[in-house]
Enzyme design. Sequence first.
Site, short mmCIF file in Angstrom:
data_model
loop_
_atom_site.label_atom_id
_atom_site.label_comp_id
_atom_site.label_asym_id
_atom_site.label_seq_id
_atom_site.Cartn_x
_atom_site.Cartn_y
_atom_site.Cartn_z
N ASN A 65 40.59 45.75 39.82
CA ASN A 65 39.61 46.82 39.65
C ASN A 65 40.23 48.14 40.11
O ASN A 65 41.36 48.17 40.62
CB ASN A 65 38.31 46.51 40.39
N ASP A 110 35.59 37.04 38.54
CA ASP A 110 36.00 35.67 38.21
C ASP A 110 35.64 35.33 36.77
O ASP A 110 36.40 34.66 36.06
CB ASP A 110 35.32 34.67 39.16
#
Length: 348
Positions: A225, A296
């Site tokens: 991220n 995930d």
Amino acid sequence: MRNRDANPPRASANETALRSRLHSLAPLFSGRRIAIVGDIIADQFVHGEISRVSREAPVLILRHEHTETVPGGAANCAMNVAALGATAQLVGVIGDDAAGHALRKKLEAAGVICRAVQTVSGAQTTTKVRILAGRAHAPRQQVIRLDYEDNMDEADRLRPTLDAEAHKAFAECDAAIISDYGYGVASERIAEQARRLAHERRIAVVVDSRHSLDRFFGLTSATPNEAEVEDLCGERIRDAQHLEEIGQQLCRRLHYRALLITRGANGMLLVEPDRAPLHIPAVGSRDAVDVTGAGDTVIAAYALALACGASFEEAAHVANYAGSVVVMKRGTATVSIEELLAALAHST
């Protein structure tokens, strides 16, 4: 800096054609085998109703309603792979405790292959406890998180076993995921094996590493991220153009074929060394219900699409749609193949 007008980021393919292509990929998921190697975490959610303020201190008293323990970390990746219809083989470590037993039961019930999940006697399963509180008939909100982190010293003796199990899983897979939350399962030896897998067998190996992405150089791709990119590069991201430049530098530095940077409500940025960066807008609602474990889901869908022969752009779009579904669910959740197909069919 480059002139954006002279070399603008490339646009996605025609949306209708793209969704049709993505829709055709999904039926291929069931024939794929994905190896997931990494840190298994128990995500625990404690729900309670606010009853009153304590007389002992200015704190709220919660009346306990129920506690739920679900697979997190690498285990959540495996759950998502299985929910999308593929075969998930998980390699990792749990403690011989209630949380570890609950995780194994839920993983096996979901169809995840757990024979390479090692149980360490006397160790505590890494557990993240989220306290969710609210008034009667009101949504529960997270008020605090407690982390129980066992460094698994006793698991050091399992290192040869873990490395060997990872080697076997890599030898049988169509793609691999390394899920590194910093708890030590993803060793240097496993990273070396993954590099060989990516180069010799031409198998996609995708990594998600919270703190040590630079240890996993030479793999196929990664899904950091923005905050993780900032930490890696040691500088604050100023704007989208700056992110493009940093992303391209990082992709080359780590010798990746692609880098998929997740940006929350701002979507994703796909970087490939010899192509212009591609900004992928977020799809679905921009008001996420809960982002717990969304990374995930993203890496599971991304790796699975690559295993089916998708381009990096196509795989990134599949991951984007999967992420758009899971952030609308509370807690650590999965996306089913049916939900993904519905999102592809109905998105505008």
